[in-house]
Design a protein around this motif. Structure first.
Motif, short mmCIF file in Angstrom:
data_model
loop_
_atom_site.label_atom_id
_atom_site.label_comp_id
_atom_site.label_asym_id
_atom_site.label_seq_id
_atom_site.Cartn_x
_atom_site.Cartn_y
_atom_site.Cartn_z
N PHE A 1 5.88 0.17 -11.36
CA PHE A 1 7.23 0.03 -11.04
C PHE A 1 7.84 -1.13 -11.25
N GLY A 2 7.55 -1.86 -12.44
CA GLY A 2 7.91 -2.97 -13.04
C GLY A 2 9.40 -3.11 -12.93
N GLY A 3 10.18 -2.23 -13.55
CA GLY A 3 11.63 -2.12 -13.63
C GLY A 3 12.31 -1.83 -12.33
N VAL A 4 11.70 -1.37 -11.25
CA VAL A 4 12.30 -0.60 -10.11
C VAL A 4 12.20 -1.88 -8.96
N PHE A 5 11.14 -2.67 -8.84
CA PHE A 5 11.27 -3.53 -7.82
C PHE A 5 10.10 -4.86 -8.33
N ARG A 6 10.35 -5.94 -7.76
CA ARG A 6 9.57 -7.30 -8.19
C ARG A 6 8.41 -7.17 -7.50
N THR B 1 11.66 -6.87 -3.20
CA THR B 1 10.52 -7.48 -3.60
C THR B 1 9.33 -7.23 -2.76
N VAL B 2 8.12 -6.86 -3.17
CA VAL B 2 6.99 -6.34 -2.41
C VAL B 2 5.98 -7.42 -2.59
N GLY C 1 0.95 -1.30 0.01
CA GLY C 1 -0.03 -0.04 -0.09
C GLY C 1 0.90 1.33 -0.14
N VAL C 2 0.51 2.22 0.74
CA VAL C 2 1.21 3.42 0.70
C VAL C 2 2.47 3.42 1.35
N VAL C 3 2.41 2.79 2.57
CA VAL C 3 4.10 2.31 3.27
C VAL C 3 4.74 2.01 2.26
N GLY C 4 4.33 0.57 1.92
CA GLY C 4 4.93 -0.35 1.23
C GLY C 4 5.72 0.11 -0.15
N THR C 5 4.83 0.95 -0.84
CA THR C 5 5.15 1.52 -2.05
C THR C 5 6.42 2.61 -1.77
N HIS C 6 6.06 3.51 -1.03
CA HIS C 6 7.16 4.19 -0.75
C HIS C 6 8.43 3.71 -0.24
N ALA C 7 8.46 2.90 0.81
CA ALA C 7 9.47 1.94 1.13
C ALA C 7 10.26 1.27 0.14
N ALA C 8 9.56 0.81 -0.67
CA ALA C 8 10.31 0.01 -1.77
C ALA C 8 10.78 0.94 -2.76
N ARG C 9 10.42 1.84 -3.01
CA ARG C 9 10.76 2.98 -3.84
C ARG C 9 12.00 3.31 -3.25
N VAL C 10 12.20 4.01 -2.09
CA VAL C 10 13.42 4.44 -1.48
C VAL C 10 14.30 3.24 -1.41
N ALA C 11 13.97 2.11 -0.87
CA ALA C 11 15.11 0.88 -0.83
C ALA C 11 15.79 0.55 -2.24
N ALA C 12 14.85 0.92 -3.28
CA ALA C 12 15.56 0.39 -4.57
C ALA C 12 16.42 1.52 -4.99
N GLY C 13 15.86 2.84 -4.60
CA GLY C 13 16.79 4.18 -5.02
C GLY C 13 18.08 4.03 -4.33
#
Ligand code: NAD
Length: 363
Positions: A211-216, A195-196, A177-189
């Motif tokens: 976000f296909g290319g950013v995280f799985r 992986t989410v 959700g909101v937390v998970g997406t933002h966490a995944a974006r920053v961790a990938a960054g």
């Protein structure tokens, strides 16, 4: 209406319920605003800004609670604050009642009308007053997890992005959700391999498209979680079943299969946490260890970046705060079913079904 804003008293909580801009708008709508002296200091808002906005200052929380028809806060009222609430008073703040029977009992006994930010809804099915803090907590989670992973802090000694010739950290985010997406974006960054997992296929589809290319993404079956958790250097807990206690998705038994020194960041701790071994911690002492696994479980993460958080929260709460003040809570809720979804307690009764189910109290 008289709108009161006391200083937050939860440990290490530096946010404030009303920004000077929100106070100015309320005054412009013909309301009286009473702010406890010093309430905004932690977020970088001196008393002078509130005075310039047309608010008046009170020396103590007692004065604010006594004077106000509606109290606007950030965190759930602590025991001394609950003792100041009175029948007919409106409380507009985060409550997170599901894992908190003591607070629920006190709010029921107070006779106050308590509207919880976290259960107000919007037309898209989202939680508009949770979202800004979830954005902040999500973006902070990998930052805090990366700190926890450092050797001196008890972690595995793994760098998020690795270096040429050394692979990056593996990060599992449970709940997209909101937390998970933002966490995944920053961790990938930061260069981690992310992986989410989520139980919602529409959500996974959306994440994959954007976000296909950013995280799985993977489906959040028990088997997938166990497999991915065993490989992870960091696991971010970010699930939510609105109003209910978080499901326990990583059991104590599973810790034995995790990498020693792995960091669990349980953002869902404010709903009881999604790791069986989670218990709330504070910014003072944020991390503890169970079976060689580090747990970061700060229940008010956005307080760490109080200024960003206060402004973001104020942007989101202001229209609802003004509706409650302009029309009174009953008319405002009658006119807006999404605001009405925020009503958790009224006149000694629980009024939110999911919260009631979690607590075993009829709503
Ligand atoms: P959200 O509703 O946007 O996302 C939750 C996601 O969890 C959804 O996509 C949902 O499908 C998924 N989910 C539900 N059950 C699941 C399960 N069994 N397995 C996998 N996924 C599941 O919620 P959010 O805004 O991202 O908030 C997440 C949590 O973070 C909440 O508990 C919220 O209160 C908490 N939060 C904590 C802090 C803090 O400071 N600790 C700050 C903000 C938010």
């Amino acid at each position: 209406m008289r709108i009161g804003c006391p200083t937050e008293i939860k440990p290490q909580e530096y946010r404030v319920g009303l920004t000077p801009h929100a106070a100015r708008e309320a005054v412009a709508h013909g309301h009286e605003v009473i702010v406890q002296a010093g309430a905004g200091i932690g977020a970088g808002f001196p008393d002078a800004d509130y005075l310039a906005a047309g608010a008046r200052l009170a020396d103590t929380a007692e004065e604010v609670f006594a004077a106000a028809d509606m109290i606007v806060k950030v965190k759930e009222p602590q025991a001394p604050e609950r003792a100041l609430l009175r029948e007919g008073q409106v409380l507009f703040t985060y409550l997170h009642l599901a894992p908190d029977p003591d607070q629920t009992r006190d709010l029921l006994a107070s006779g106050a009308t308590c509207i919880a930010y976290e259960t107000v809804t919007d037309r898209a099915g989202g939680l508009p007053l949770l979202a800004p803090m979830s954005e902040v907590a999500g973006k902070l989670a990998p930052q805090m997890g990366a700190w926890t992973l450092q050797k001196a802090n008890g972690g595995r000694g793994v760098l998020m992005g690795g270096v040429p010739g050394v692979g990056p950290a593996e990060v599992l985010v449970i709940g997209g959700g909101v937390v998970g997406t933002h966490a995944a974006r920053v961790a990938a960054g930061m260069g981690a391999e992310v992986t989410v997992v989520d139980r919602s296929l529409p959500r996974l589809r959306h994440l994959d498209e954007v976000f296909g290319g950013v995280f799985r993404t993977r489906y959040a079956s028990t088997g997938n979680i166990a497999e991915l958790a065993a490989r992870a250097d960091m696991i971010v807990g970010a699930v939510l079943i609105p109003g209910a206690a978080a499901p326990k998705l990583v059991s104590r038994g599973m810790l034995a299969d995790l990498k020693p020194g792995a960091a669990l960041v349980d953002v869902a701790i404010d709903q009881g946490g999604c790791f069986e071994t989670s218990r709330p911690t504070t910014h003072d002492d944020p991390v503890y260890e169970v079976d060689g696994i580090l747990h970061y479980c700060v229940a008010n993460m956005p307080g760490a970046v109080a200024r960003t958080s206060t402004i973001a929260l104020g942007n989101a709460t202001m229209p609802y705060m003004l509706a409650l003040a302009d029309r009174g809570w009953a008319q405002a809720c009658a006119a807006d079913p999404h605001l009405a979804a925020g009503l958790n307690v009224h006149a000694g009764r629980l009024t939110n079904e999911a919260v009631g189910q979690a607590l075993g109290i009829e709503a």
